[in-house]
Design a protein around this motif. Structure first.
Motif, mmCIF file in Angstrom:
data_model
loop_
_atom_site.group_PDB
_atom_site.id
_atom_site.type_symbol
_atom_site.label_atom_id
_atom_site.label_comp_id
_atom_site.label_asym_id
_atom_site.label_seq_id
_atom_site.Cartn_x
_atom_site.Cartn_y
_atom_site.Cartn_z
ATOM 1 N N LEU A 16 0.824 -1.218 0.000
ATOM 2 C CA LEU A 16 0.000 0.000 0.000
ATOM 3 C C LEU A 16 0.854 1.263 0.000
ATOM 4 O O LEU A 16 0.516 2.245 -0.658
ATOM 5 C CB LEU A 16 -0.951 -0.003 1.191
ATOM 6 C CG LEU A 16 -2.089 -1.020 1.107
ATOM 7 C CD1 LEU A 16 -2.927 -0.979 2.376
ATOM 8 C CD2 LEU A 16 -2.952 -0.783 -0.110
ATOM 9 N N ALA A 17 1.955 1.234 0.728
ATOM 10 C CA ALA A 17 2.845 2.393 0.761
ATOM 11 C C ALA A 17 3.475 2.622 -0.611
ATOM 12 O O ALA A 17 3.579 3.756 -1.082
ATOM 13 C CB ALA A 17 3.922 2.217 1.823
ATOM 14 N N LEU A 19 2.201 1.661 -3.511
ATOM 15 C CA LEU A 19 1.121 2.122 -4.385
ATOM 16 C C LEU A 19 0.830 3.599 -4.153
ATOM 17 O O LEU A 19 0.676 4.368 -5.106
ATOM 18 C CB LEU A 19 -0.141 1.287 -4.155
ATOM 19 C CG LEU A 19 -1.356 1.687 -4.982
ATOM 20 C CD1 LEU A 19 -1.080 1.493 -6.473
ATOM 21 C CD2 LEU A 19 -2.575 0.879 -4.560
ATOM 22 N N LYS A 20 0.789 3.999 -2.893
ATOM 23 C CA LYS A 20 0.514 5.397 -2.561
ATOM 24 C C LYS A 20 1.597 6.315 -3.126
ATOM 25 O O LYS A 20 1.292 7.342 -3.727
ATOM 26 C CB LYS A 20 0.426 5.569 -1.048
ATOM 27 C CG LYS A 20 0.133 6.980 -0.615
ATOM 28 C CD LYS A 20 0.067 7.108 0.888
ATOM 29 C CE LYS A 20 -0.129 8.549 1.297
ATOM 30 N NZ LYS A 20 -0.085 8.717 2.738
ATOM 31 N N ARG A 21 2.863 5.933 -2.962
ATOM 32 C CA ARG A 21 3.950 6.754 -3.500
ATOM 33 C C ARG A 21 3.896 6.805 -5.024
ATOM 34 O O ARG A 21 4.131 7.846 -5.630
ATOM 35 C CB ARG A 21 5.305 6.218 -3.032
ATOM 36 C CG ARG A 21 5.634 6.557 -1.585
ATOM 37 C CD ARG A 21 7.096 6.319 -1.252
ATOM 38 N NE ARG A 21 7.600 5.016 -1.661
ATOM 39 C CZ ARG A 21 7.542 3.908 -0.923
ATOM 40 N NH1 ARG A 21 6.990 3.952 0.276
ATOM 41 N NH2 ARG A 21 8.050 2.778 -1.366
ATOM 42 N N LEU A 23 1.217 6.416 -7.056
ATOM 43 C CA LEU A 23 0.093 7.256 -7.493
ATOM 44 C C LEU A 23 0.360 8.729 -7.236
ATOM 45 O O LEU A 23 0.000 9.584 -8.045
ATOM 46 C CB LEU A 23 -1.195 6.806 -6.813
ATOM 47 C CG LEU A 23 -1.718 5.435 -7.248
ATOM 48 C CD1 LEU A 23 -2.944 5.053 -6.425
ATOM 49 C CD2 LEU A 23 -2.042 5.415 -8.728
ATOM 50 N N SER A 24 0.998 9.020 -6.126
ATOM 51 C CA SER A 24 1.336 10.402 -5.809
ATOM 52 C C SER A 24 2.308 10.965 -6.847
ATOM 53 O O SER A 24 2.152 12.100 -7.304
ATOM 54 C CB SER A 24 1.954 10.483 -4.413
ATOM 55 O OG SER A 24 2.326 11.805 -4.119
#
Length: 73
Positions: A16-17, A19-21, A23-24
């Motif tokens: 998740l981390a 993926l978050k980075r 997408l950001s």
């Protein structure tokens, strides 16, 4: 010799981390591309005008984006 693995290290590499980075980074890149576009600057300049100035150009504030990007929509 032992290797210490902290909770911070594990959370940094969690799916998740990552993926978050990712997408950001993608979103930031898209914003940078949009801001580099001359049409974006035209919208910003028109938005900065008063309603009276826009009326002299035959525009309403609600029509600015359609006026600038009209052929794309």
């Amino acid at each position: 010799m032992s290797i210490a693995v902290t909770a911070q290290t594990l959370s940094t590499w969690s799916p998740l981390a990552v993926l978050k980075r990712s997408l950001s980074a993608i979103f930031t890149g898209l914003v940078n591309v949009a801001e580099a576009n001359s049409r974006y600057h035209e919208v910003q300049n028109l938005q900065a005008m008063s309603d009276e100035q826009l009326a002299k150009k035959g525009l309403k504030r609600d029509d600015i984006v359609m006026h600038v990007f009209g052929h794309w929509m």
